[in-house]
Enzyme design. Structure first.
Site, mmCIF file in Angstrom:
data_model
loop_
_atom_site.group_PDB
_atom_site.id
_atom_site.type_symbol
_atom_site.label_atom_id
_atom_site.label_comp_id
_atom_site.label_asym_id
_atom_site.label_seq_id
_atom_site.Cartn_x
_atom_site.Cartn_y
_atom_site.Cartn_z
ATOM 1 N N HIS A 164 0.876 -1.258 0.083
ATOM 2 C CA HIS A 164 0.144 -0.046 -0.132
ATOM 3 C C HIS A 164 0.862 1.298 -0.147
ATOM 4 C CE1 HIS A 164 -2.992 3.048 0.758
ATOM 5 N NE2 HIS A 164 -2.463 3.559 1.866
ATOM 6 N N CYS A 165 2.177 1.226 0.420
ATOM 7 C CA CYS A 165 2.713 2.313 0.896
ATOM 8 C C CYS A 165 3.699 2.834 -0.291
ATOM 9 C CB CYS A 165 3.490 2.433 2.225
ATOM 10 S SG CYS A 165 2.449 2.414 3.600
ATOM 11 N N ILE A 166 4.650 2.062 -0.562
ATOM 12 C CA ILE A 166 5.845 2.645 -1.177
ATOM 13 C C ILE A 166 5.251 2.966 -2.670
ATOM 14 C CG2 ILE A 166 7.886 2.045 -2.292
ATOM 15 C CD1 ILE A 166 8.684 0.597 0.004
#
Length: 445
Positions: free
Chosen positions: A280-282
């Site tokens: 989800h983040c990078i």
């Protein structure tokens, strides 16, 4: 760091309830972030209400069955059976809580703009039930300013005063799914509130369940902290991914280069190439930062370039694999049978969000390849609109493939069996440790 000021009687009462662990904690979103956090608070003795709109998740929690690898079912079942964690599909229970922690997803749109619909929906539900003496903490990764510009107006519309009647803060999630060394309780929390009292309430709350809490001067600082952490990784991964392109042209092993550089005891941190970035983040955070930066007439060129390099890696891998099949197997990819090992976005987890492996396989199928996959943690997968099932990793399955491509290096996979029986292996993760490279059976990224 914020400075403590005299607290209102409301704040003092909330702090006392938190320190005595009598405050009821509501966690909105029982995914990779929310469920471990809910269990941690429950294990610490807090009464916890876990809210998720996915009825299957709620039913699983109620039965003590964990669907998150980092949360053992034994731990979950223990707090559920003790009555300290109660799951629910509706927001009605928030009317009785002292603390609300929002852990919902924050994706981006097809045009790479922030999609805060899950956050705003949760905030609207919280606002309806907001009452004096309540702490609201946003944990969902987002752009700097969200807490002030999106959350605060919704809660302030109730007429309650922030920092006096209720408290609002941001504390970024920092979970690393599949990492047994750093679990929820082992990772320091950063907290930044709208006021000093808000920051203090958030600090006191998380001090009950994590090893350390670091205060910052504002919610914006806390929000930007999270983006910096992940953009740092994005940029460094992009650097080594670009180096992998160059090393291939030069006939040099990028893996050997990185390992050699890692022997330097200072001024260097090893990052490794791969088929792209996922989770989800990078893949998401650089675009949240770039979107907000444009408001200030600022273009995050370096950050955007890194994101572009990482986004291109699945296409590069598909091209390299196509070339390898053509040269070494002497087949067109349209006539080839490809066995993929790993479709999750990282080793040791079942999460396929933004997985570069899936993007690689989609490209191969569009080129006509017959694709099968093995992933011990992902039993089924939808690829180009068609459901596929994970196949057992057997010698016969490996021999039947024209090429085996290693996209996610899950632990426990028998890579020696793969090298022994495969006609050709394209290893994007160095999972084979360069075994078979000399005789041409294994090609490294």
């Amino acid at each position: 760091m914020t400075v403590d000021h005299p607290l209102s009687a409301t704040a003092q009462g909330l702090e006392e309830r938190i320190r005595l662990r009598r405050a009821t904690v509501g966690v909105v979103g029982l995914g990779y972030v929310g469920l471990p956090l809910a269990v941690e608070f429950a294990r610490a003795g807090f009464p916890v209400v876990g809210i998720d709109l996915d009825r299957r998740r709620v039913e699983a929690v109620a039965s003590g069955h964990s669907y998150i690898g980092d949360v053992p079912s034994t731990d979950l079942a223990a707090v559920v059976e003790a009555g300290r964690l109660r799951p629910a599909t509706g927001y009605e229970a928030l009317g009785q809580v002292d603390v609300v922690i929002i852990c919902v997803q924050t994706p981006f749109t097809t045009t790479k703009e922030p999609d805060l619909r899950y956050v705003t929906s949760a905030l609207d539900e919280v606002a309806v039930r907001l009452h004096p003496g309540e702490l609201v903490v946003l944990q969902s990764t987002t752009y700097p300013g969200t807490t002030e510009e999106v959350a605060l107006p919704r809660l302030a519309a109730t007429g309650l005063r922030v920092g006096v009647d209720y408290f609002l803060a941001f504390s970024p999630e920092r979970v690393d799914p599949g990492n047994p060394r750093y679990t929820t309780r082992d990772i320091p929390k950063v907290v930044g509130g709208i006021t000093a009292a808000c920051t203090r309430m958030a600090r006191v709350l998380f001090e009950q369940v994590v090893v350390a809490v670091h205060e910052v001067s504002s919610a914006r600082v806390a929000e930007l902290t999270k983006l910096l952490e992940n953009v740092f990784r994005s940029v460094n991964i992009a650097l080594v991914n670009e180096l992998a392109h160059l090393c291939h042209r030069m006939g040099v092993s990028v893996w050997e280069v990185v390992d050699a550089a890692a022997t330097k005891p200072f001024g260097y941190m090893p990052f490794y190439p791969g088929p792209g970035v996922g989770g989800h983040c990078i893949p998401v955070d650089p675009y949240y930062l770039a979107w907000k930066a444009r408001e200030y007439d600022f273009n995050t060129k370096f950050v955007a370039l890194a994101a572009e390099i990482n986004e291109n890696m699945p296409y590069y891998v598909a091209d390299r694999l196509t070339e390898a099949i053509n040269v070494h197997v002497r087949k067109s990819v349209a006539d080839a049978r490809v066995l993929a090992l790993g479709v999750a976005y990282k080793p040791g987890v079942a999460d396929t969000r933004e997985s570069p492996a899936i993007k690689v396989l989609e490209r191969l199928r569009l080129r006509g390849a017959a694709v099968r996959y093995h992933d011990p943690l992902v039993p089924r997968l939808v690829l180009n609109g068609q459901e596929l099932l994970s196949v057992p990793l057997t010698a016969d399955e490996v021999r039947a493939a024209d090429c085996v491509v290693i996209l996610t290096d899950h632990p426990g996979v028998d890579y020696d069996l793969v090298v022994r029986h495969a006609r050709l292996v394209f290893d994007t993760r160095n999972a084979t440790g360069r075994t078979g490279c000399r005789d041409g059976r294994v090609i490294l990224l």
